[in-house]
Motif scaffolding. Structure first.
Motif, PDB file in Angstrom:
ATOM      1  N   ARG A 147      32.570  45.466  39.683  1.00  0.00           N
ATOM      2  CA  ARG A 147      32.881  44.071  39.979  1.00  0.00           C
ATOM      3  C   ARG A 147      34.218  43.995  40.700  1.00  0.00           C
ATOM      4  NH1 ARG A 147      32.042  40.088  35.073  1.00  0.00           N
ATOM      5  NH2 ARG A 147      33.814  41.254  34.242  1.00  0.00           N
ATOM      6  N   GLU A 148      34.276  43.129  41.723  1.00  0.00           N
ATOM      7  CA  GLU A 148      35.475  43.030  42.532  1.00  0.00           C
ATOM      8  C   GLU A 148      35.908  41.582  42.711  1.00  0.00           C
ATOM      9  OE1 GLU A 148      34.703  44.570  46.456  1.00  0.00           O
ATOM     10  OE2 GLU A 148      33.312  42.964  46.966  1.00  0.00           O
ATOM     11  N   PHE A 149      37.186  41.425  42.981  1.00  0.00           N
ATOM     12  CA  PHE A 149      37.772  40.108  43.216  1.00  0.00           C
ATOM     13  C   PHE A 149      37.284  39.529  44.543  1.00  0.00           C
ATOM     14  CE2 PHE A 149      40.831  36.799  43.305  1.00  0.00           C
ATOM     15  CZ  PHE A 149      41.401  36.772  44.567  1.00  0.00           C
ATOM     16  N   VAL A 150      37.042  38.215  44.544  1.00  0.00           N
ATOM     17  CA  VAL A 150      36.669  37.511  45.759  1.00  0.00           C
ATOM     18  C   VAL A 150      37.721  36.479  46.144  1.00  0.00           C
ATOM     19  CG1 VAL A 150      34.967  36.006  46.853  1.00  0.00           C
ATOM     20  CG2 VAL A 150      34.206  37.858  45.329  1.00  0.00           C
ATOM     21  N   ALA A 151      38.015  35.568  45.211  1.00  0.00           N
ATOM     22  CA  ALA A 151      38.965  34.499  45.512  1.00  0.00           C
ATOM     23  C   ALA A 151      39.477  33.897  44.217  1.00  0.00           C
ATOM     24  CB  ALA A 151      38.327  33.424  46.377  1.00  0.00           C
ATOM     25  N   ALA A 152      40.647  33.275  44.280  1.00  0.00           N
ATOM     26  CA  ALA A 152      41.212  32.614  43.108  1.00  0.00           C
ATOM     27  C   ALA A 152      41.997  31.397  43.555  1.00  0.00           C
ATOM     28  CB  ALA A 152      42.114  33.565  42.336  1.00  0.00           C
ATOM     29  N   ILE A 153      42.148  30.452  42.627  1.00  0.00           N
ATOM     30  CA  ILE A 153      42.878  29.230  42.926  1.00  0.00           C
ATOM     31  C   ILE A 153      43.775  28.895  41.755  1.00  0.00           C
ATOM     32  CG2 ILE A 153      40.966  27.776  42.094  1.00  0.00           C
ATOM     33  CD1 ILE A 153      41.763  25.780  44.366  1.00  0.00           C
ATOM     34  N   SER A 154      44.989  28.500  42.074  1.00  0.00           N
ATOM     35  CA  SER A 154      45.961  28.152  41.059  1.00  0.00           C
ATOM     36  C   SER A 154      45.620  26.818  40.415  1.00  0.00           C
ATOM     37  CB  SER A 154      47.345  28.086  41.705  1.00  0.00           C
ATOM     38  OG  SER A 154      48.313  27.602  40.814  1.00  0.00           O
ATOM     39  N   TRP A 155      46.176  26.581  39.235  1.00  0.00           N
ATOM     40  CA  TRP A 155      45.987  25.282  38.584  1.00  0.00           C
ATOM     41  C   TRP A 155      47.131  24.332  38.890  1.00  0.00           C
ATOM     42  CZ3 TRP A 155      49.544  23.261  35.180  1.00  0.00           C
ATOM     43  CH2 TRP A 155      50.520  24.147  34.712  1.00  0.00           C
ATOM     44  N   SER A 156      48.303  24.883  39.231  1.00  0.00           N
ATOM     45  CA  SER A 156      49.510  24.067  39.341  1.00  0.00           C
ATOM     46  C   SER A 156      49.817  23.619  40.766  1.00  0.00           C
ATOM     47  CB  SER A 156      50.699  24.854  38.803  1.00  0.00           C
ATOM     48  OG  SER A 156      50.849  26.083  39.505  1.00  0.00           O
ATOM     49  N   ASP A 157      49.178  24.222  41.736  1.00  0.00           N
ATOM     50  CA  ASP A 157      49.418  23.854  43.130  1.00  0.00           C
ATOM     51  C   ASP A 157      48.201  24.281  43.929  1.00  0.00           C
ATOM     52  OD1 ASP A 157      51.485  26.586  42.829  1.00  0.00           O
ATOM     53  OD2 ASP A 157      49.760  26.640  44.185  1.00  0.00           O
ATOM     54  N   PRO A 158      48.141  23.927  45.200  1.00  0.00           N
ATOM     55  CA  PRO A 158      46.922  24.220  45.975  1.00  0.00           C
ATOM     56  C   PRO A 158      46.774  25.678  46.401  1.00  0.00           C
ATOM     57  CG  PRO A 158      48.107  22.320  46.855  1.00  0.00           C
ATOM     58  CD  PRO A 158      49.039  23.026  45.910  1.00  0.00           C
ATOM     59  N   SER A 159      47.608  26.559  45.893  1.00  0.00           N
ATOM     60  CA  SER A 159      47.573  27.949  46.345  1.00  0.00           C
ATOM     61  C   SER A 159      46.228  28.598  46.069  1.00  0.00           C
ATOM     62  CB  SER A 159      48.666  28.761  45.636  1.00  0.00           C
ATOM     63  OG  SER A 159      49.941  28.280  45.956  1.00  0.00           O
ATOM     64  N   THR A 160      45.740  29.323  47.052  1.00  0.00           N
ATOM     65  CA  THR A 160      44.513  30.098  46.903  1.00  0.00           C
ATOM     66  C   THR A 160      44.760  31.532  47.362  1.00  0.00           C
ATOM     67  OG1 THR A 160      43.695  29.520  49.104  1.00  0.00           O
ATOM     68  CG2 THR A 160      43.077  28.059  47.295  1.00  0.00           C
ATOM     69  N   TYR A 161      43.915  32.413  46.902  1.00  0.00           N
ATOM     70  CA  TYR A 161      44.045  33.836  47.197  1.00  0.00           C
ATOM     71  C   TYR A 161      42.663  34.370  47.516  1.00  0.00           C
ATOM     72  CZ  TYR A 161      48.226  32.616  44.621  1.00  0.00           C
ATOM     73  OH  TYR A 161      49.362  31.984  44.194  1.00  0.00           O
ATOM     74  N   ASP A 162      42.549  35.144  48.572  1.00  0.00           N
ATOM     75  CA  ASP A 162      41.258  35.663  49.010  1.00  0.00           C
ATOM     76  C   ASP A 162      41.318  37.165  49.183  1.00  0.00           C
ATOM     77  OD1 ASP A 162      41.462  32.916  51.207  1.00  0.00           O
ATOM     78  OD2 ASP A 162      40.258  32.978  49.385  1.00  0.00           O
ATOM     79  N   ALA A 163      40.194  37.814  48.877  1.00  0.00           N
ATOM     80  CA  ALA A 163      40.077  39.237  49.183  1.00  0.00           C
ATOM     81  C   ALA A 163      40.027  39.421  50.690  1.00  0.00           C
ATOM     82  CB  ALA A 163      38.819  39.798  48.537  1.00  0.00           C
ATOM     83  N   ARG A 164      40.502  40.543  51.138  1.00  0.00           N
ATOM     84  CA  ARG A 164      40.540  40.801  52.579  1.00  0.00           C
ATOM     85  C   ARG A 164      39.145  40.745  53.187  1.00  0.00           C
ATOM     86  NH1 ARG A 164      43.937  45.932  54.299  1.00  0.00           N
ATOM     87  NH2 ARG A 164      45.435  44.641  53.185  1.00  0.00           N
ATOM     88  N   SER A 165      38.151  41.165  52.448  1.00  0.00           N
ATOM     89  CA  SER A 165      36.789  41.238  52.962  1.00  0.00           C
ATOM     90  C   SER A 165      36.161  39.861  53.207  1.00  0.00           C
ATOM     91  CB  SER A 165      35.906  42.029  51.998  1.00  0.00           C
ATOM     92  OG  SER A 165      35.895  41.415  50.725  1.00  0.00           O
ATOM     93  N   VAL A 166      36.725  38.827  52.613  1.00  0.00           N
ATOM     94  CA  VAL A 166      36.134  37.491  52.766  1.00  0.00           C
ATOM     95  C   VAL A 166      37.083  36.513  53.451  1.00  0.00           C
ATOM     96  CG1 VAL A 166      34.759  37.882  50.697  1.00  0.00           C
ATOM     97  CG2 VAL A 166      36.884  36.551  50.541  1.00  0.00           C
TER      98      VAL A 166
END
Length: 125
Positions: A45-64
């Protein structure tokens, strides 16, 4: 306890789009970071994306990056994953996950306390 239910998985042709939803029940997730992970057959299993609860910050895997977008609607206790320009290598079971209250968004699976059962995405012609 937080229960997470994913939906929206389907068979789609290469180049197509899908939107996955993850709806939480039991507790609000407005104060939790949320993530999407995926597991392809025979792979970890691998990471795809994540989103913070406190601000609009998001994080994406390089592949997506540039193709997938994570978002959330706290009023609906729901997180989304918009997937565009899908490729056969995106085929996997997609899982939604939630952290404990106040935790930071992360690529690390161990940072998430609650997981859904997954929804199948198949990209094939």
């Amino acid at each position: 306890q937080v229960q997470l239910v994913e939906s929206g998985g389907a068979l789609v042709q290469p180049g197509g789009s899908l939107r996955l939803s993850c709806t939480a029940s039991g507790r609000t997730v407005s104060n939790r970071a949320m993530g999407w992970f995926r597991q392809a057959p025979g792979k970890e299993r691998e990471f795809v994306a994540a989103i913070s609860w406190s601000d609009p910050s998001t994080y994406d895997a390089r592949s997506v990056k540039g193709r997938f977008t994570i978002s959330r609607d706290n009023a609906k206790n729901t997180v989304y994953l918009q997937m565009n320009s899908l490729k056969p290598e995106d085929t996997a079971v997609y899982y939604c996950a939630a952290t404990k209250i106040g935790a930071r968004a992360s690529e690390w699976q161990g940072g998430y306390d609650y997981w859904g059962q997954g929804t199948q995405v198949t990209v094939s012609s």
